[in-house]
Design an enzyme around this catalytic site. Structure first.
Site, short mmCIF file in Angstrom:
data_model
loop_
_atom_site.label_atom_id
_atom_site.label_comp_id
_atom_site.label_asym_id
_atom_site.label_seq_id
_atom_site.Cartn_x
_atom_site.Cartn_y
_atom_site.Cartn_z
N ASP A 41 -2.07 -4.89 -7.28
CA ASP A 41 -0.68 -5.39 -7.21
C ASP A 41 -0.58 -6.83 -7.72
O ASP A 41 -1.54 -7.60 -7.63
CB ASP A 41 -0.21 -5.31 -5.74
CG ASP A 41 1.30 -5.40 -5.63
OD1 ASP A 41 2.00 -5.24 -6.66
OD2 ASP A 41 1.79 -5.64 -4.51
N ASN A 84 7.17 4.35 -7.96
CA ASN A 84 7.30 3.45 -9.12
C ASN A 84 8.25 3.99 -10.21
O ASN A 84 8.65 3.24 -11.11
CB ASN A 84 5.94 3.12 -9.74
CG ASN A 84 5.11 2.15 -8.91
OD1 ASN A 84 3.88 2.18 -8.92
ND2 ASN A 84 5.77 1.27 -8.17
C1 IPE Z 1 1.86 -0.36 -5.08
O1 IPE Z 1 2.43 -1.52 -5.60
C2 IPE Z 1 1.62 0.64 -6.17
C3 IPE Z 1 0.64 0.26 -7.20
C4 IPE Z 1 -0.14 -0.77 -7.19
C5 IPE Z 1 0.54 1.19 -8.29
P1 IPE Z 1 4.00 -1.76 -5.60
O2 IPE Z 1 4.21 -3.12 -6.11
O3 IPE Z 1 4.66 -0.65 -6.31
O4 IPE Z 1 4.34 -1.65 -4.03
P2 IPE Z 1 5.55 -2.27 -3.23
O5 IPE Z 1 6.80 -1.75 -3.89
O6 IPE Z 1 5.42 -3.74 -3.33
O7 IPE Z 1 5.36 -1.77 -1.84
C1 IPE Z 2 1.21 -3.67 -9.85
O1 IPE Z 2 1.88 -4.85 -10.19
C2 IPE Z 2 1.20 -2.67 -10.98
C3 IPE Z 2 2.03 -1.48 -10.76
C4 IPE Z 2 2.69 -1.20 -9.68
C5 IPE Z 2 2.09 -0.54 -11.84
P1 IPE Z 2 3.44 -4.97 -9.98
O2 IPE Z 2 4.12 -4.47 -11.20
O3 IPE Z 2 3.84 -4.33 -8.71
O4 IPE Z 2 3.62 -6.54 -9.89
P2 IPE Z 2 4.51 -7.34 -8.85
O5 IPE Z 2 4.16 -6.85 -7.49
O6 IPE Z 2 5.93 -7.08 -9.19
O7 IPE Z 2 4.13 -8.78 -9.05
MG MG Z 3 4.06 -4.94 -6.78
#
Ligand code: IPE
Ligand code: IPE
Ligand code: MG
Length: 251
Positions: free
Chosen positions: A20, A68
């Protein structure tokens, strides 16, 4: 002081990682979110390399959650493209290193091209005996339990099983990755302290490690730090980060 065999024996057998913070990292660099996703691929490479060096039996990387899809269409599109590109460019290398790639999740929602790439990659590496790399894509912990429940319900429907005979073990055999050890260590980057519907069943007893680092900043040293934390937590003896790193650099 523990010798390297003791350190080896106390390493986690299955590590799950919530990668993340790509978007926030990109923002901190004054770049668009997708720049963070692209940079995140380097961190995936480093993590796989480190896990393989330590002979960790299995790692599961959360690449795309069932939630997502709610992101802007353009970002989802870029993530899919990235997924295809990385599969195409990396699979041969994984295979050469005897690593086994598996994609976990409801892949039926992906386009045909991606589904084809996934099954080709899985077939190519199916016989490999090194670290198992699970990529969780369109995965959700709740989805996993539901699909397992459907399989059990099917047995009941066909008269092969009585509902009162259902046990935890049985359900455990139908959730994904049932052939692998349960998760010992869960790592989440970016400072968020939640599971976000990742593996719920398989992480029932996992140690949870949270780091402030954004995913694109995660590297071999970060991985060694997480492992050191885990080893010292589990076994309550003073293993140092240097010992874990030395093991990574051996052979
Ligand atoms: C969790 O991260 C999913 C992945 C790393 C693929 P998210 O960024 O999507 O999770 P939330 O929305 O902060 O809980
Ligand atoms: C994790 O990084 C990758 C995926 C969920 C695909 P994020 O895209 O959630 O990045 P933040 O949390 O918005 O910084
Ligand atoms: Mg995230």
């Amino acid at each position: 002081m523990p010798n390297s065999q003791i350190v080896t024996d106390s390493l986690p057998k299955h590590i799950a990682i919530i990668m993340d913070g790509n978007g926030r990292w990109a923002k901190s660099q004054g770049k668009p979110r997708v720049f963070g996703h692209k940079k995140g691929v380097d961190a995936v490479r480093k993590t796989i390399r480190a896990a393989a060096k330590l002979h960790i039996p299995a790692i599961t990387l959360f690449a795309f959650s069932s939630e997502n899809w709610r992101r802007p269409e353009e970002e989802v599109g870029v993530l899919m493209e990235l997924f295809i590109t990385v599969l195409s460019s990396e699979v041969k290398k994984l295979h050469k290193n005897n690593l086994k790639l598996q994609v976990i999740g409801d892949t039926t929602r992906f386009n045909d091209k991606l589904q084809k790439k996934i099954s080709e990659a899985e077939q190519l590496t199916a016989g490999n005996t090194g670290t198992v790399i699970n990529i969780a894509a369109n995965y959700g912990g709740k989805w996993d339990i539901v699909q397992a429940t459907q399989k059990l319900a099917n047995l009941v429907e066909n008269g092969e099983l009585r509902s009162s005979d259902i046990t935890e073990d049985m359900l455990g055999r139908f959730v994904t990755m049932s052939d692998l050890p349960d998760v010992d260590l869960m790592i989440r980057t970016s400072g968020e302290c939640r599971i976000s519907n990742f593996m719920l069943w398989q992480m029932a007893y996992a140690e949870m490690y949270f780091t402030e680092q954004y995913w694109p900043e995660f590297d071999e040293d970060s991985f060694a730090e997480a492992i050191t934390w885990y080893v010292n937590r589990e076994r309550r003896f003073g293993c140092t980060g240097e010992q874990v790193k030395a093991l990574m650099e051996a052979d």
